[in-house]
Design a protein around this motif. Structure first.
Motif, mmCIF file in Angstrom:
data_model
loop_
_atom_site.group_PDB
_atom_site.id
_atom_site.type_symbol
_atom_site.label_atom_id
_atom_site.label_comp_id
_atom_site.label_asym_id
_atom_site.label_seq_id
_atom_site.Cartn_x
_atom_site.Cartn_y
_atom_site.Cartn_z
ATOM 1 N N HIS A 9 0.831 -1.199 0.000
ATOM 2 C CA HIS A 9 0.000 0.000 0.000
ATOM 3 C C HIS A 9 0.864 1.246 0.000
ATOM 4 C CE1 HIS A 9 -0.224 1.452 4.417
ATOM 5 N NE2 HIS A 9 0.860 0.739 4.272
ATOM 6 N N PHE A 62 -9.572 -1.193 5.367
ATOM 7 C CA PHE A 62 -8.389 -1.725 4.690
ATOM 8 C C PHE A 62 -8.564 -3.215 4.424
ATOM 9 C CE2 PHE A 62 -4.121 -3.230 4.117
ATOM 10 C CZ PHE A 62 -3.449 -2.178 3.520
ATOM 11 N N HIS A 85 -5.294 5.372 1.584
ATOM 12 C CA HIS A 85 -4.467 4.277 1.081
ATOM 13 C C HIS A 85 -4.759 3.980 -0.387
ATOM 14 C CE1 HIS A 85 -3.746 2.778 5.289
ATOM 15 N NE2 HIS A 85 -4.934 3.332 5.469
ATOM 16 N N ILE A 87 -4.127 0.510 -2.406
ATOM 17 C CA ILE A 87 -3.839 -0.856 -1.969
ATOM 18 C C ILE A 87 -3.762 -1.795 -3.161
ATOM 19 C CG2 ILE A 87 -4.659 -2.785 -0.538
ATOM 20 C CD1 ILE A 87 -6.396 -0.613 0.956
#
Length: 93
Positions: A9, A62, A85, A87
């Motif tokens: 990430h 996440f 983020h 990812i």
């Protein structure tokens, strides 16, 4: 057995930064190089690699992206209490 995954990430402070990096990735920039340069997470030093982890090891937004999203495709921006983020899930098992 609990599901495990491996992901990378890039963590940044603002949605705008994340969207700018996503655009650079779509134009061919390398994920690990952007992570090294821009990520505020200590994992940035290793190209954003988080290694292998379980769903409960990560905060829910996440973990949802990693365990429900497509493999090898950059997802995001995903907001958590840590920031924004991008990812990339490498594998799940």
């Amino acid at each position: 057995m609990a599901q495990r995954a491996c992901a990378c990430h890039i963590l940044v402070k603002t949605r705008e930064q994340a969207e700018s990096l996503l655009k650079q990735l779509s134009q061919g920039a390398e994920f690990d190089k952007l992570a090294r340069k821009h990520s505020t997470c200590p994992s940035g030093k290793s190209g954003g690699s988080l290694g292998e982890f379980g769903r409960k090891d990560m905060v829910k937004p996440f973990a949802d992206a990693v365990f429900k999203g497509p493999l090898l495709k950059v997802q995001g921006p995903v907001k958590t209490q840590f920031g924004w983020h991008l990812i990339k899930t490498l594998y799940r098992q």
